[in-house]
Design an enzyme around this catalytic site. Structure first.
Site, PDB file in Angstrom:
ATOM      1  N   LYS A 103      -2.121   2.489  -9.207  1.00 45.15           N
ATOM      2  CA  LYS A 103      -0.827   3.047 -10.253  1.00 45.15           C
ATOM      3  C   LYS A 103      -2.156   3.038 -11.675  1.00 45.15           C
ATOM      4  O   LYS A 103      -1.387   3.595 -12.488  1.00 45.15           O
ATOM      5  CB  LYS A 103      -0.291   1.640  -9.969  1.00 45.15           C
ATOM      6  CG  LYS A 103       0.971   1.210  -9.042  1.00 45.15           C
ATOM      7  CD  LYS A 103       2.106   0.367  -9.287  1.00 45.15           C
ATOM      8  CE  LYS A 103       2.609   0.817  -8.231  1.00 45.15           C
ATOM      9  NZ  LYS A 103       3.684  -0.286  -8.399  1.00 45.15           N
TER      10      LYS A 103
ATOM     11  N   SER B 163       4.689   0.297   4.252  1.00 44.70           N
ATOM     12  CA  SER B 163       5.407   1.389   3.091  1.00 44.70           C
ATOM     13  C   SER B 163       7.261   1.864   3.647  1.00 44.70           C
ATOM     14  O   SER B 163       6.996   2.401   4.412  1.00 44.70           O
ATOM     15  CB  SER B 163       5.031   2.117   2.010  1.00 44.70           C
ATOM     16  OG  SER B 163       5.343   2.624   1.269  1.00 44.70           O
TER      17      SER B 163
ATOM     18  N   SER C 259       8.834   3.635   1.394  1.00 49.90           N
ATOM     19  CA  SER C 259       8.952   4.978   0.828  1.00 49.90           C
ATOM     20  C   SER C 259       9.077   6.056   1.826  1.00 49.90           C
ATOM     21  O   SER C 259      10.810   6.991   1.625  1.00 49.90           O
ATOM     22  CB  SER C 259       8.017   5.807   0.380  1.00 49.90           C
ATOM     23  OG  SER C 259       8.239   3.993  -0.861  1.00 49.90           O
TER      24      SER C 259
ATOM     25  N   ASP D 116       9.302   2.153 -11.864  1.00 51.79           N
ATOM     26  CA  ASP D 116       9.376   0.724 -11.701  1.00 51.79           C
ATOM     27  C   ASP D 116      10.545  -0.070 -12.623  1.00 51.79           C
ATOM     28  O   ASP D 116      11.368  -1.036 -12.361  1.00 51.79           O
ATOM     29  CB  ASP D 116       8.390  -0.117 -11.278  1.00 51.79           C
ATOM     30  CG  ASP D 116       7.368   0.220 -10.205  1.00 51.79           C
ATOM     31  OD1 ASP D 116       8.164   0.411  -8.950  1.00 51.79           O
ATOM     32  OD2 ASP D 116       6.011  -0.158  -9.943  1.00 51.79           O
TER      33      ASP D 116
END
Length: 275
Positions: free
Chosen positions: A69, A18, A20, A106
C-alpha cells in the site's frame, strides 16, 4: 460494438486467502460485465515495479493489500488526498490516457460500514492497535468523531506514531498502554485493528450495555470479543462489512458503475461459510 475485455486484480503477499476476487467477480456478474476478469497475484515489494510497469490498456485497475500500500506510491502518476493523508494506496485505476491514479477506499469504506449500522457521529472513540489499519481508522474518525480518540498500544514508539497521525489528520489522540486495553471497552465506539487472537482476553471484560464495536477481522468471525459484545447487546460492525464497502467503491472507480453492495456481500458471506 462489443466492448474489449478488461482486467483487474488484487496484489499482495501473502494473497491466497484474499476474498477480493469473490467480491469483484460477483459485482461483474451482477453488472453484466461478462468480459471483465479479476484475479489475484502473489507480488511482494521487490516485484511490484515490474508488475505495474507491464500494465497495458486491457487493465482497468488494481486492488492492493499488504505490504504494497505504501510501496506503490512512487510508481503512480497521482494520488488522491485521501490516500496521501495516510500514505497508503489500496486502489489503482488506469485511466483512458494510461495514467495510474491511486486512492484509498479503506477510509470511506470504514465510514460507510459504520453509517450502514446507524453510526453517523460519535463523541469519542477508542482504537485497539497502532498498525496500518489503525491509521486508516483514525482518518475515518476524523470524519465522524467530535471528541478525543484513545489509542491502546504496546510500545512508546507506536504511541508516538499514533499521536503524529492524529496531528496530521486533525484528530485529538491520547495514547494508553495495552495493559489497560479493557478501559477501551467503555467507549461509544471501539475499533479493533489487531491480528486474530490479540483481543480474545478482553472478551470477559465487555461491560453491560456496550456501545459499538468495529472489529476489522472477518476470518475467523465472530472473534471472541465480537461474540461477547453481541451477547451483551452491543452493536457490531465486522471486517466483512469493511471489505465489502471498500470493494464497492473500488468497483465503482474501475468500472464507472456503482458496485452492487448486496450481491457482493452475499458472495462474501457464502465464501466465508465454505471455509
Amino acid at each position: 460494438m462489443r466492448q474489449a475485455a478488461r482486467r483487474a486484480a488484487v496484489l499482495g503477499s501473502p494473497i491466497e486467502h484474499s476474498l477480493s476476487p469473490v467480491l469483484h467477480r460477483a459485482a461483474y456478474r451482477e453488472l453484466g460485465l461478462d468480459d471483465w476478469s479479476y484475479d489475484r497475484f502473489e507480488v511482494d515489494e521487490a516485484a511490484l515495479p515490474a508488475f505495474v510497469g507491464e500494465l497495458d490498456a486491457s487493465w482497468a485497475g488494481l486492488s492492493l493489500t499488504m505490504p504494497l500500500k505504501r510501496a506503490v506510491i512512487p510508481l503512480l502518476d497521482s494520488v488522491s488526498d485521501t490516500a496521501a493523508s495516510v500514505e497508503a494506496v489500496n486502489t489503482v485505476v488506469r485511466t483512458g490516457d494510461g495514467r495510474l491514479v491511486g486512492d484509498n477506499t479503506d477510509i470511506p469504506g470504514i465510514v460507510a460500514a459504520l453509517h450502514e449500522r446507524g453510526v453517523e457521529k460519535v463523541p469519542a472513540a477508542a482504537i485497539l492497535g497502532a498498525g496500518a489499519t489503525a491509521s486508516s481508522a483514525l482518518a475515518a474518525l476524523a470524519r465522524i468523531c467530535t471528541g478525543e480518540v484513545t489509542a491502546y498500544v504496546r510500545s512508546t514508539a507506536r504511541a508516538e506514531e499514533m499521536r503524529q497521525w492524529g496531528d496530521r489528520l486533525g484528530v485529538a489522540v491520547r495514547t494508553a498502554d495495552w495493559a489497560d486495553a479493557a478501559d477501551a471497552l467503555g467507549a461509544p465506539l471501539v475499533i479493533a485493528t489487531t491480528p486474530a487472537g490479540t483481543t480474545d482476553a478482553l472478551a470477559e471484560r465487555v461491560p453491560d450495555a456496550p456501545g459499538v464495536l468495529f472489529d476489522v477481522l472477518y476470518d475467523p468471525w465472530p472473534t471472541a470479543l465480537a461474540a461477547a459484545w453481541d451477547r451483551r447487546g452491543g452493536r457490531l460492525v465486522g471486517g466483512l462489512d469493511l471489505l465489502v464497502h471498500q470493494a464497492v467503491l473500488q468497483v465503482g472507480q474501475m468500472t464507472g458503475r456503482p458496485g452492487p453492495l448486496a450481491a457482493m456481500r452475499a458472495a462474501g458471506e457464502r465464501a466465508l461459510a465454505e471455509r
